[in-house]
Design a protein around this motif. Structure first.
Motif, PDB file in Angstrom:
ATOM      1  N   GLY A   1       0.798  -1.221   0.000  1.00 36.30           N
ATOM      2  CA  GLY A   1       0.000   0.000   0.000  1.00 36.30           C
ATOM      3  C   GLY A   1       0.832   1.272   0.000  1.00 36.30           C
ATOM      4  O   GLY A   1       0.614   2.182  -0.801  1.00 36.30           O
ATOM      5  N   ARG A   2       1.803   1.347   0.902  1.00 30.85           N
ATOM      6  CA  ARG A   2       2.598   2.562   1.009  1.00 30.85           C
ATOM      7  C   ARG A   2       3.398   2.830  -0.266  1.00 30.85           C
ATOM      8  O   ARG A   2       3.507   3.976  -0.724  1.00 30.85           O
ATOM      9  CB  ARG A   2       3.532   2.466   2.226  1.00 30.85           C
ATOM     10  CG  ARG A   2       4.404   3.682   2.458  1.00 30.85           C
ATOM     11  CD  ARG A   2       4.961   3.717   3.857  1.00 30.85           C
ATOM     12  NE  ARG A   2       3.932   3.983   4.845  1.00 30.85           N
ATOM     13  CZ  ARG A   2       3.518   5.211   5.175  1.00 30.85           C
ATOM     14  NH1 ARG A   2       4.035   6.271   4.589  1.00 30.85           N
ATOM     15  NH2 ARG A   2       2.581   5.383   6.076  1.00 30.85           N
TER      16      ARG A   2
ATOM     17  N   ILE B   1       2.553   1.932  -3.223  1.00 32.29           N
ATOM     18  CA  ILE B   1       1.608   2.328  -4.274  1.00 32.29           C
ATOM     19  C   ILE B   1       1.255   3.806  -4.142  1.00 32.29           C
ATOM     20  O   ILE B   1       1.304   4.549  -5.127  1.00 32.29           O
ATOM     21  CB  ILE B   1       0.332   1.450  -4.221  1.00 32.29           C
ATOM     22  CG1 ILE B   1       0.661   0.018  -4.652  1.00 32.29           C
ATOM     23  CG2 ILE B   1      -0.773   2.039  -5.109  1.00 32.29           C
ATOM     24  CD1 ILE B   1      -0.432  -0.994  -4.362  1.00 32.29           C
ATOM     25  N   VAL B   2       0.944   4.251  -2.936  1.00 29.28           N
ATOM     26  CA  VAL B   2       0.474   5.644  -2.802  1.00 29.28           C
ATOM     27  C   VAL B   2       1.613   6.662  -2.811  1.00 29.28           C
ATOM     28  O   VAL B   2       1.353   7.861  -2.853  1.00 29.28           O
ATOM     29  CB  VAL B   2      -0.411   5.860  -1.546  1.00 29.28           C
ATOM     30  CG1 VAL B   2      -1.602   4.914  -1.556  1.00 29.28           C
ATOM     31  CG2 VAL B   2       0.390   5.737  -0.252  1.00 29.28           C
ATOM     32  N   THR B   3       2.850   6.183  -2.778  1.00 26.22           N
ATOM     33  CA  THR B   3       3.970   7.118  -2.895  1.00 26.22           C
ATOM     34  C   THR B   3       4.693   6.983  -4.233  1.00 26.22           C
ATOM     35  O   THR B   3       5.711   7.621  -4.459  1.00 26.22           O
ATOM     36  CB  THR B   3       4.981   6.940  -1.743  1.00 26.22           C
ATOM     37  OG1 THR B   3       5.398   5.569  -1.706  1.00 26.22           O
ATOM     38  CG2 THR B   3       4.375   7.317  -0.406  1.00 26.22           C
ATOM     39  N   GLY B   4       4.154   6.129  -5.120  1.00 28.24           N
ATOM     40  CA  GLY B   4       4.693   6.047  -6.481  1.00 28.24           C
ATOM     41  C   GLY B   4       6.026   5.345  -6.606  1.00 28.24           C
ATOM     42  O   GLY B   4       6.822   5.667  -7.497  1.00 28.24           O
ATOM     43  N   GLN B   5       6.298   4.400  -5.709  1.00 26.82           N
ATOM     44  CA  GLN B   5       7.561   3.661  -5.813  1.00 26.82           C
ATOM     45  C   GLN B   5       7.505   2.670  -6.981  1.00 26.82           C
ATOM     46  O   GLN B   5       6.435   2.211  -7.360  1.00 26.82           O
ATOM     47  CB  GLN B   5       7.834   2.899  -4.506  1.00 26.82           C
ATOM     48  CG  GLN B   5       7.936   3.796  -3.290  1.00 26.82           C
ATOM     49  CD  GLN B   5       8.930   4.921  -3.494  1.00 26.82           C
ATOM     50  OE1 GLN B   5      10.100   4.666  -3.744  1.00 26.82           O
ATOM     51  NE2 GLN B   5       8.470   6.161  -3.440  1.00 26.82           N
ATOM     52  N   PRO B   6       8.664   2.323  -7.537  1.00 28.96           N
ATOM     53  CA  PRO B   6       8.645   1.363  -8.654  1.00 28.96           C
ATOM     54  C   PRO B   6       8.177  -0.011  -8.193  1.00 28.96           C
ATOM     55  O   PRO B   6       8.727  -0.556  -7.239  1.00 28.96           O
ATOM     56  CB  PRO B   6      10.107   1.308  -9.126  1.00 28.96           C
ATOM     57  CG  PRO B   6      10.907   2.018  -8.123  1.00 28.96           C
ATOM     58  CD  PRO B   6      10.010   2.798  -7.225  1.00 28.96           C
TER      59      PRO B   6
ATOM     60  N   VAL C   1       8.969   7.095 -11.871  1.00 25.76           N
ATOM     61  CA  VAL C   1       8.063   6.174 -12.562  1.00 25.76           C
ATOM     62  C   VAL C   1       6.714   6.020 -11.853  1.00 25.76           C
ATOM     63  O   VAL C   1       5.896   5.193 -12.240  1.00 25.76           O
ATOM     64  CB  VAL C   1       8.706   4.786 -12.772  1.00 25.76           C
ATOM     65  CG1 VAL C   1       9.897   4.902 -13.719  1.00 25.76           C
ATOM     66  CG2 VAL C   1       9.133   4.178 -11.437  1.00 25.76           C
ATOM     67  N   GLY C   2       6.491   6.833 -10.822  1.00 30.01           N
ATOM     68  CA  GLY C   2       5.185   6.791 -10.157  1.00 30.01           C
ATOM     69  C   GLY C   2       4.069   7.271 -11.066  1.00 30.01           C
ATOM     70  O   GLY C   2       2.919   6.837 -10.943  1.00 30.01           O
TER      71      GLY C   2
ATOM     72  N   ILE D   1       3.525  12.214  -7.974  1.00 28.13           N
ATOM     73  CA  ILE D   1       3.166  11.444  -6.783  1.00 28.13           C
ATOM     74  C   ILE D   1       4.364  11.329  -5.820  1.00 28.13           C
ATOM     75  O   ILE D   1       4.191  11.359  -4.603  1.00 28.13           O
ATOM     76  CB  ILE D   1       2.627  10.044  -7.180  1.00 28.13           C
ATOM     77  CG1 ILE D   1       2.079   9.282  -5.976  1.00 28.13           C
ATOM     78  CG2 ILE D   1       3.688   9.195  -7.885  1.00 28.13           C
ATOM     79  CD1 ILE D   1       0.793   9.809  -5.428  1.00 28.13           C
TER      80      ILE D   1
ATOM     81  N   GLN E   1      -2.886  10.493   0.771  1.00 29.94           N
ATOM     82  CA  GLN E   1      -2.122   9.236   0.860  1.00 29.94           C
ATOM     83  C   GLN E   1      -2.494   8.472   2.128  1.00 29.94           C
ATOM     84  O   GLN E   1      -2.672   7.247   2.108  1.00 29.94           O
ATOM     85  CB  GLN E   1      -0.620   9.538   0.834  1.00 29.94           C
ATOM     86  CG  GLN E   1      -0.148  10.014  -0.547  1.00 29.94           C
ATOM     87  CD  GLN E   1       1.252  10.609  -0.520  1.00 29.94           C
ATOM     88  OE1 GLN E   1       1.578  11.391   0.370  1.00 29.94           O
ATOM     89  NE2 GLN E   1       2.072  10.242  -1.493  1.00 29.94           N
TER      90      GLN E   1
ATOM     91  N   LEU F   1      -4.467   4.795   2.431  1.00 27.43           N
ATOM     92  CA  LEU F   1      -4.014   3.639   3.222  1.00 27.43           C
ATOM     93  C   LEU F   1      -5.097   3.222   4.216  1.00 27.43           C
ATOM     94  O   LEU F   1      -5.355   2.033   4.402  1.00 27.43           O
ATOM     95  CB  LEU F   1      -2.717   3.975   3.964  1.00 27.43           C
ATOM     96  CG  LEU F   1      -1.485   4.201   3.075  1.00 27.43           C
ATOM     97  CD1 LEU F   1      -0.286   4.626   3.912  1.00 27.43           C
ATOM     98  CD2 LEU F   1      -1.146   2.931   2.293  1.00 27.43           C
TER      99      LEU F   1
END
Lengths: 731, 151
Positions: free
Chosen positions: A206-207, A209-214, B34-35, B75, B87, B91
């Motif tokens: 989740g984290r 995803i919401v912070t745009g990590q690869p 890449v977000g 993002i 954000q 969650l």
């Protein structure tokens, strides 16, 4: 307590589990270097990890890494599968880190995302993996403390010996446990003792995803990596004639342009190699934008065969073909005589078009092929099968092909078919470089393995008192029949006839979330609704009556559903929705279906506002056995419902002379925010039955509930999908 | 090719690219941010949404040459530590299924809340209608936006 023998995959418990490529579990995943998503309360990462078995490793500080074996496509197995292991290991969930497991079928069984089977088929093995590790830790403690094993207990990552007062964390015993021989049998927890299973845990990614990590395949990069794109024929059935690539080659950043046959002559196609196009032009360059531009400048001639297909005539073709091609797949009693003697026959036809999967992340894959090995990274639902395909196509031994799974931006069945892995591998070998193959949205939508087009005729014979005498279903499609002849209402009606037929097509099709059920459920449930009305019965009581017959005195012995559980979800949704209660301007439809080993019943509350259907609420009852992660399961159920409503109302993939008429989201209608139900109430049946599928069983029945609610709202029955089609307003 | 000095997530960034290159690919290919996701390339799905100043923009249709020195937020730069109210709300409601569209959803919602801190259900639906979620998490997205706007 259940005692089970550790019979499966014994190799998986060898102490230093050797993984594909010869590495240890530790550090295998490219994602492992990212900041851990869970276990944030643990201040430091362990100095050392001890492999207890291939599914988990324990750090000296008590932190546990659990491998999630199956591909994650949004069904949340990356959280729920490790939860099952953690339960039997008896560890506090906050001390768990999760990693995507590598593809390794020596350790992990069935690393597939498909058929809603990950949890169902993983259940016993995952429990055993956790329980085995717990027992080894207890054995280590028993030896260290010189006390009987039976007296060593565990609680949330701690080992205790009551009589001596000794205690230790799992981390302290991990090193010793890793050297203990794998036990012959292990104890599984009683279901009533579950502490993690049945409680809601947040998505482990989740984290990120919401912070745009690869996380996704398209996010993957490697030093020196080139970008590749393909151009396939504009129409299904066309062949490549000539390519003028002079313009493209001269464009900035372009490395090469060439033609490619994904599968060379003599290659033995597996089912997962299904691909509408096997010859293509490839453009390779430094960056996505440069390659996209070069692609547009190619001048390609294609040859047209005579049999290019148009969908405009499909429904007529299917309506005419059905009766002549149909073969009997089940017959009970004497349906012909019953129809002959009937006082009234209700006959209705239902149809649905091709659909594109449209995963939000288009098809893509990274490949780095060298002389002696191939490394692939990306989103795929069938990594094990595709490993074989890549090995066969490249002429490499299986153990020289390594596939790593990334998080996937949707699957819905499209990524069961991994031609894009083979394409990426062939391109990488040709370029002698690491390559990421990227499909544009247009490539993705026009190179589909589409949901087949379907057509079904239902008939019911009634006597003069409106009693049901016989039931007849004749279902087919292009190119497969959606029929499930031994499902309800088979088994509930004395005179029953099921027939199927199919027609060929050169348009490529494949599995689409809840294959076949995604159509036949809605058609059947709409017909049952109309039949109940014709018979003057309440639609729920009518179904319950049939199910009572199937339960107490079933017709035939091949019925593949449990009538009591089927009735159970109908009764639950009847009660939860307060069926029978009237609300002004709200119109209700009901539906129920069994597929993927799970039972679902739904009631839809629908209004028409400004000529548009507005789903006020969906009441949903689900029996999928034990629910691992209730809130995530609810999310998945909501998604299935939205998916089913959206496609039934709006979506269609059509072709003219083999050319797809929709190439992007400007013409292909997907359901949007304002069209989603305003509320969805999901109720899970509570029982202790081993868990069954959830990714697929939710969307098939909602199509029926929608059709039946639309009828109540408009007075018109809806037989052809998409129900709205070109209509802008209803009523 | 031309050199562009960009202001991205509060940092000066320089790229040397074709002036027609959409910001989406500048971010993803040249700056390794890449977000921001590729979904359709024609501004129909919203997966590539970034904020230009306080406005939500589809970066797949925004040439780098038109950005100038306007502040670009992706993002990755929405908050320092993933603690933007949206954000956090995402969650709390455990919104994502596959997760691919969610960065675009959040960036679109961030611009909505800047313009309208307490949107009604209808205003949320209208503002978010350009962002497709193929998994169908719309109900949770709306709930998360409402939670964030209440804070």
């Amino acid at each position: 307590m259940t005692i089970v023998k550790t019979t499966y995959g014994r190799r998986s418990f060898l102490k230093t589990s050797t993984l594909a490529g010869g590495g240890m579990v530790l550090g295998f995943s490219w994602l492992a270097s990212c900041k851990p998503a869970t276990a944030e309360e643990i201040l430091s990462m362990p100095k050392e990890w001890f492999d207890i078995n291939g599914f988990l490793k324990i750090g000296e500080n008590g932190l546990v890494t659990i491998m999630s074996p199956n591909p994650e496509i949004g069904q949340n197995v990356k959280t729920s599968m490790p939860m099952i292991i953690a339960e039997e290991l008896d560890i506090d969930w906050k001390n768990v880190l999760v990693e995507q497991a590598p593809l390794n079928t020596d350790i992990f069984t069935r690393q597939v995302a498909g058929g809603s089977q990950s949890i169902r088929q993983g259940w016993q093995g995952l429990r055993m993996a956790g329980a085995t590790a717990r027992k080894m830790l207890r054995q280590a403690a028993a030896e260290a403390w010189q006390v009987p094993l039976e007296e060593v207990t565990t609680e949330a990552g701690m080992l205790h010996h009551k009589n001596s007062g000794k205690s230790a964390g799992y981390g302290e015993m991990a090193s010793a446990a890793a050297n203990i021989p794998v036990p012959e049998e292990v104890e599984l927890k009683d279901i009533k003792d579950f502490k993690i299973i049945g409680t809601s845990r947040k998505n482990v990614d989740g984290r990120k995803i919401v912070t745009g990590q690869p996380l996704f395949g398209l996010d993957y990069r490697r030093d020196g990596m080139l970008i590749a794109m393909i151009v396939h024929a504009p129409a299904f059935g066309m062949k490549l004639k000539s390519v003028d690539d002079s313009g493209a080659r001269a464009m900035p950043g372009i490395k090469d342009v060439f033609t490619m046959n994904t599968y060379e002559e003599g290659y033995e196609m597996q089912w997962c190699d299904t691909a509408g196009f096997k010859e293509m032009v490839v453009v390779v360059g430094n960056s996505t934008w440069e390659v996209m531009n070069a692609k547009k400048s190619l001048k390609i001639e294609w040859e047209s065969p005579a049999d290019l297909e148009s969908t405009a005539g499909h429904m007529t073709k299917m309506a005419e073909a059905g009766p002549s091609l149909a073969k009997v797949v089940r017959k009970d009693g004497d349906p012909e005589a019953a129809f002959k003697n009937a006082a009234q026959i209700l006959e209705r036809n239902y149809s649905a078009p091709f659909l594109a999967h449209n995963t939000m992340e288009p098809m893509n894959f990274f490949a780095h092929v060298t002389a002696d090995k191939a490394e692939l990274v990306g989103p795929i639902q069938t990594p094990e099968s595709m490993e074989k395909s890549v090995a066969a196509r490249l002429g490499l031994p299986l153990d020289k092909v390594d596939i790593q799974m990334t998080r996937q931006g949707g699957g819905f069945g499209r990524r069961l078919y991994g031609h894009f892995l083979v394409e990426a591998a062939v391109i990488s070998r040709k370029m002698s470089a690491p390559v990421k193959l990227v499909y544009t949205r247009e490539d993705d939508m026009t190179f589909g393995n589409y949901r087949p087009a379907y057509y079904v005729t239902y008939r019911a014979a009634l006597d003069e008192n409106k009693n049901l005498l016989a039931f007849h279903v004749r279902a087919g499609g292009i190119p497969e029949s959606p029929i499930a002849a031994n499902r309800f209402p088979a088994g509930a009606i004395d005179n029953y006839l099921a027939e199927e037929w199919a027609m060929e097509s050169n348009i490529s099709v494949g599995a689409f979330r809840a294959p076949r059920s995604n159509f036949i459920a809605g058609a059947e449930q709409a017909f049952l609704d109309e039949l109940a009305e014709t018979m003057g019965k309440d639609p729920i009581e009518f179904r319950l009556g049939l199910l009572e017959r199937a339960k107490t005195n079933p017709v035939g012995d091949r019925n593949d559903y449990e009538a009591a559980r089927y009735a159970g979800v109908l009764e639950l949704v009847r009660d939860k929705s307060e069926w029978g209660k009237e609300t002004p301007n709200v119109h209700r439809g009901v539906s129920a279906y069994f597929c993927h080993n799970s039972y679902v019943a739904q009631v839809m509350d629908l209004a028409i506002e400004n000529g548009k259907p507005i789903v006020k609420k969906v009441h949903c009852a689900v029996d999928c056995g034990i629910v691992i992660n209730p809130d995530a399961a609810t999310n998945l159920a909501e998604g299935g419902i939205v998916d089913g409503i959206g496609h039934a109302l709006y979506s269609a993939m059509t072709f003219k002379e083999g050319v797809p008429e929709q190439t992007n989201f400007d013409k292909y209608r997907l359901i949007r925010h304002s069209e989603a139900p305003k509320a969805i109430d999901v109720h899970f049946v509570k029982n202790e039955i081993d868990p069954t599928g959830l990714g697929e069983p939710l969307n098939p029945p909602i199509v029926g509930a929608l059709a039946n609610a639309l009828y109540k709202a408009t007075g018109t029955r809806f037989y052809e999908q998409p129900f709205l089609g070109s209509k802008q307003v209803l009523g | 090719m031309a050199i562009f000095n960009l202001n991205i997530n509060g940092k000066k960034q320089q790229v040397d690219v074709d002036p027609a290159t959409p910001m989406l690919w500048v971010l993803r290919d040249h700056l390794n941010l890449v977000g921001t996701k590729y979904g359709c390339g024609i501004a129909q799905c919203g997966a590539c949404t970034i904020n230009l100043g306080d406005i939500a923009m589809r970066s797949c249709q925004l040439p780098v040459s038109q950005v100038g020195n306007q502040a670009v937020t992706t993002i990755e730069g929405l908050s320092d530590d993933g603690d933007h109210p949206l954000q956090q709300a995402w969650l709390e409601h455990d919104v994502p299924q596959c997760g691919y569209c969610q960065a675009g959803q959040i960036m679109n919602a961030a611009a909505l809340l800047k313009a309208n801190p307490h949107p009604s259900d209808e205003e949320i639906e209208a503002a978010m209608n350009g962002n497709i979620c193929r998994c169908g998490t719309y109900i949770r997205i709306k709930a998360a936006i409402k939670t964030a706007s209440a804070g």
